[in-house]
Design a protein around this motif. Sequence first.
Motif, PDB file in Angstrom:
ATOM      1  N   ALA A  49     -11.907   4.947  -2.938  1.00 10.31           N
ATOM      2  CA  ALA A  49     -11.923   3.611  -3.522  1.00 10.31           C
ATOM      3  C   ALA A  49     -10.529   3.165  -3.950  1.00 10.31           C
ATOM      4  CB  ALA A  49     -12.875   3.579  -4.704  1.00 10.31           C
ATOM      5  N   PHE A  50      -9.597   4.087  -4.105  1.00 11.51           N
ATOM      6  CA  PHE A  50      -8.259   3.759  -4.582  1.00 11.51           C
ATOM      7  C   PHE A  50      -7.236   3.967  -3.482  1.00 11.51           C
ATOM      8  CE2 PHE A  50     -10.587   5.048  -8.350  1.00 11.51           C
ATOM      9  CZ  PHE A  50     -10.327   3.998  -9.197  1.00 11.51           C
ATOM     10  N   ALA A  51      -6.288   3.047  -3.401  1.00 11.32           N
ATOM     11  CA  ALA A  51      -5.196   3.194  -2.445  1.00 11.32           C
ATOM     12  C   ALA A  51      -4.106   4.092  -3.013  1.00 11.32           C
ATOM     13  CB  ALA A  51      -4.619   1.828  -2.097  1.00 11.32           C
ATOM     14  N   VAL A  52      -4.106   4.291  -4.301  1.00  7.59           N
ATOM     15  CA  VAL A  52      -3.141   5.176  -4.968  1.00  7.59           C
ATOM     16  C   VAL A  52      -3.915   6.130  -5.855  1.00  7.59           C
ATOM     17  CG1 VAL A  52      -1.286   3.475  -4.949  1.00  7.59           C
ATOM     18  CG2 VAL A  52      -2.794   3.591  -6.897  1.00  7.59           C
ATOM     19  N   ASP A  53      -3.216   7.082  -6.450  1.00  3.40           N
ATOM     20  CA  ASP A  53      -3.842   8.029  -7.366  1.00  3.40           C
ATOM     21  C   ASP A  53      -4.642   7.273  -8.419  1.00  3.40           C
ATOM     22  OD1 ASP A  53      -4.520  10.176  -8.916  1.00  3.40           O
ATOM     23  OD2 ASP A  53      -2.501  10.562  -9.639  1.00  3.40           O
ATOM     24  N   PRO A  54      -5.893   7.672  -8.679  1.00  3.55           N
ATOM     25  CA  PRO A  54      -6.730   6.903  -9.587  1.00  3.55           C
ATOM     26  C   PRO A  54      -6.394   7.008 -11.071  1.00  3.55           C
ATOM     27  CG  PRO A  54      -7.919   8.801  -8.794  1.00  3.55           C
ATOM     28  CD  PRO A  54      -6.614   8.757  -8.052  1.00  3.55           C
ATOM     29  N   GLY A  55      -5.319   7.592 -11.427  1.00  3.27           N
ATOM     30  CA  GLY A  55      -4.934   7.586 -12.833  1.00  3.27           C
ATOM     31  C   GLY A  55      -4.901   8.970 -13.446  1.00  3.27           C
ATOM     32  N   THR A  56      -4.269   9.041 -14.592  1.00  2.00           N
ATOM     33  CA  THR A  56      -4.098  10.290 -15.317  1.00  2.00           C
ATOM     34  C   THR A  56      -4.894  10.220 -16.614  1.00  2.00           C
ATOM     35  OG1 THR A  56      -1.870  10.448 -14.411  1.00  2.00           O
ATOM     36  CG2 THR A  56      -2.358  11.817 -16.329  1.00  2.00           C
ATOM     37  N   PRO A  57      -5.712  11.223 -16.918  1.00  2.00           N
ATOM     38  CA  PRO A  57      -6.431  11.204 -18.193  1.00  2.00           C
ATOM     39  C   PRO A  57      -5.468  11.030 -19.374  1.00  2.00           C
ATOM     40  CG  PRO A  57      -7.304  12.932 -16.782  1.00  2.00           C
ATOM     41  CD  PRO A  57      -6.055  12.393 -16.100  1.00  2.00           C
ATOM     42  N   GLY A  58      -5.855  10.172 -20.315  1.00  2.00           N
ATOM     43  CA  GLY A  58      -5.025   9.885 -21.478  1.00  2.00           C
ATOM     44  C   GLY A  58      -4.093   8.692 -21.288  1.00  2.00           C
ATOM     45  N   TYR A  59      -4.064   8.104 -20.100  1.00  2.00           N
ATOM     46  CA  TYR A  59      -3.168   6.990 -19.777  1.00  2.00           C
ATOM     47  C   TYR A  59      -3.972   5.773 -19.339  1.00  2.00           C
ATOM     48  CZ  TYR A  59       0.859  10.157 -19.614  1.00  2.00           C
ATOM     49  OH  TYR A  59       1.846  11.049 -19.934  1.00  2.00           O
ATOM     50  N   VAL A  60      -3.345   4.617 -19.408  1.00  2.00           N
ATOM     51  CA  VAL A  60      -3.868   3.436 -18.733  1.00  2.00           C
ATOM     52  C   VAL A  60      -3.015   3.244 -17.479  1.00  2.00           C
ATOM     53  CG1 VAL A  60      -2.438   1.776 -20.043  1.00  2.00           C
ATOM     54  CG2 VAL A  60      -4.543   1.008 -18.941  1.00  2.00           C
ATOM     55  N   THR A  61      -3.670   2.964 -16.360  1.00  2.00           N
ATOM     56  CA  THR A  61      -2.982   2.686 -15.099  1.00  2.00           C
ATOM     57  C   THR A  61      -3.207   1.232 -14.751  1.00  2.00           C
ATOM     58  OG1 THR A  61      -3.395   4.948 -14.339  1.00  2.00           O
ATOM     59  CG2 THR A  61      -2.763   3.338 -12.665  1.00  2.00           C
ATOM     60  N   PHE A  62      -2.127   0.528 -14.418  1.00  2.00           N
ATOM     61  CA  PHE A  62      -2.199  -0.864 -13.965  1.00  2.00           C
ATOM     62  C   PHE A  62      -1.744  -0.931 -12.518  1.00  2.00           C
ATOM     63  CE2 PHE A  62      -1.242  -1.485 -18.575  1.00  2.00           C
ATOM     64  CZ  PHE A  62      -2.374  -2.206 -18.915  1.00  2.00           C
ATOM     65  N   TRP A  63      -2.394  -1.786 -11.740  1.00  2.00           N
ATOM     66  CA  TRP A  63      -1.984  -2.032 -10.350  1.00  2.00           C
ATOM     67  C   TRP A  63      -1.559  -3.478 -10.198  1.00  2.00           C
ATOM     68  CZ3 TRP A  63      -5.887   1.376 -11.453  1.00  2.00           C
ATOM     69  CH2 TRP A  63      -5.830   2.625 -10.835  1.00  2.00           C
ATOM     70  N   GLN A  64      -0.572  -3.686  -9.348  1.00  2.00           N
ATOM     71  CA  GLN A  64      -0.094  -5.040  -9.078  1.00  2.00           C
ATOM     72  C   GLN A  64      -1.179  -5.867  -8.399  1.00  2.00           C
ATOM     73  OE1 GLN A  64       3.332  -5.418  -6.473  1.00  2.00           O
ATOM     74  NE2 GLN A  64       4.015  -7.189  -7.615  1.00  2.00           N
ATOM     75  N   GLY A  65      -1.895  -5.277  -7.462  1.00  2.00           N
ATOM     76  CA  GLY A  65      -3.008  -5.967  -6.798  1.00  2.00           C
ATOM     77  C   GLY A  65      -4.328  -5.411  -7.303  1.00  2.00           C
ATOM     78  N   GLY A  66      -5.400  -5.766  -6.638  1.00  2.00           N
ATOM     79  CA  GLY A  66      -6.717  -5.247  -6.997  1.00  2.00           C
ATOM     80  C   GLY A  66      -6.863  -3.800  -6.576  1.00  2.00           C
ATOM     81  N   PHE A  67      -6.259  -2.878  -7.315  1.00  2.00           N
ATOM     82  CA  PHE A  67      -6.218  -1.439  -7.035  1.00  2.00           C
ATOM     83  C   PHE A  67      -5.368  -1.110  -5.808  1.00  2.00           C
ATOM     84  CE2 PHE A  67     -10.264  -2.312  -9.182  1.00  2.00           C
ATOM     85  CZ  PHE A  67     -10.009  -1.651 -10.354  1.00  2.00           C
ATOM     86  N   THR A  68      -4.415  -1.970  -5.510  1.00  2.00           N
ATOM     87  CA  THR A  68      -3.472  -1.730  -4.421  1.00  2.00           C
ATOM     88  C   THR A  68      -2.067  -2.057  -4.912  1.00  2.00           C
ATOM     89  OG1 THR A  68      -3.641  -3.985  -3.558  1.00  2.00           O
ATOM     90  CG2 THR A  68      -5.170  -2.359  -2.649  1.00  2.00           C
ATOM     91  N   GLY A  69      -1.094  -1.678  -4.138  1.00  2.00           N
ATOM     92  CA  GLY A  69       0.287  -1.997  -4.471  1.00  2.00           C
ATOM     93  C   GLY A  69       0.853  -1.070  -5.522  1.00  2.00           C
ATOM     94  N   PRO A  70       2.003  -1.429  -6.055  1.00  2.00           N
ATOM     95  CA  PRO A  70       2.651  -0.587  -7.060  1.00  2.00           C
ATOM     96  C   PRO A  70       1.748  -0.378  -8.278  1.00  2.00           C
ATOM     97  CG  PRO A  70       4.145  -2.307  -6.320  1.00  2.00           C
ATOM     98  CD  PRO A  70       2.802  -2.612  -5.726  1.00  2.00           C
ATOM     99  N   ALA A  71       1.861   0.791  -8.873  1.00  2.00           N
ATOM    100  CA  ALA A  71       1.066   1.128 -10.055  1.00  2.00           C
ATOM    101  C   ALA A  71       1.984   1.588 -11.184  1.00  2.00           C
ATOM    102  CB  ALA A  71       0.059   2.221  -9.714  1.00  2.00           C
ATOM    103  N   LEU A  72       1.524   1.371 -12.414  1.00  2.00           N
ATOM    104  CA  LEU A  72       2.251   1.780 -13.619  1.00  2.00           C
ATOM    105  C   LEU A  72       1.300   2.551 -14.517  1.00  2.00           C
ATOM    106  CD1 LEU A  72       3.684  -1.755 -14.397  1.00  2.00           C
ATOM    107  CD2 LEU A  72       5.011   0.157 -13.515  1.00  2.00           C
ATOM    108  N   GLU A  73       1.794   3.569 -15.213  1.00  2.00           N
ATOM    109  CA  GLU A  73       0.986   4.326 -16.165  1.00  2.00           C
ATOM    110  C   GLU A  73       1.683   4.362 -17.521  1.00  2.00           C
ATOM    111  OE1 GLU A  73       0.236   8.198 -14.403  1.00  2.00           O
ATOM    112  OE2 GLU A  73      -1.782   7.512 -13.915  1.00  2.00           O
TER     113      GLU A  73
END
Length: 116
Positions: free
Chosen positions: A29-53
């Motif tokens: 379902a994710f184009a990138v790693d689905p996130g790290t426990p304890g963090y919030v992950t944001f994606w530039q697109g709808g779960f695509t593109g650059p991500a920030l944690e």
Amino acid sequence: MRSLKRNLASAAVAAGAVAAAVGLSGSPAFAVDPGTPGYVTFWQGGFTGPALEYSPSQIGTSCVTLPFPVQADLNYSYRTVLVYDGAGCTGSALTLPAGDLHSFGGFAGKSFRFAS
């Protein structure tokens, strides 16, 4: 003989389409790693593109202006996150509870903070 070749070609095309559809439906379902426990992950697109944690232990409740607008999140942190459509935590906000997986639709988040 011509109709046999045409039927075989049609069957091959149909089999290829089915194989492609099955392959796509099994994709993650994710184009990138689905996130790290304890963090919030944001994606530039709808779960695509650059991500920030970001982790609440790193930034506390300080406002963070994001380097690009975000349109989806996975809040794997234990805190509620407020995402704003303006820089400096101004404007309209979305409230993202802990455990939230959310595509923002037409909302573009430009800053956020962890709620206290």
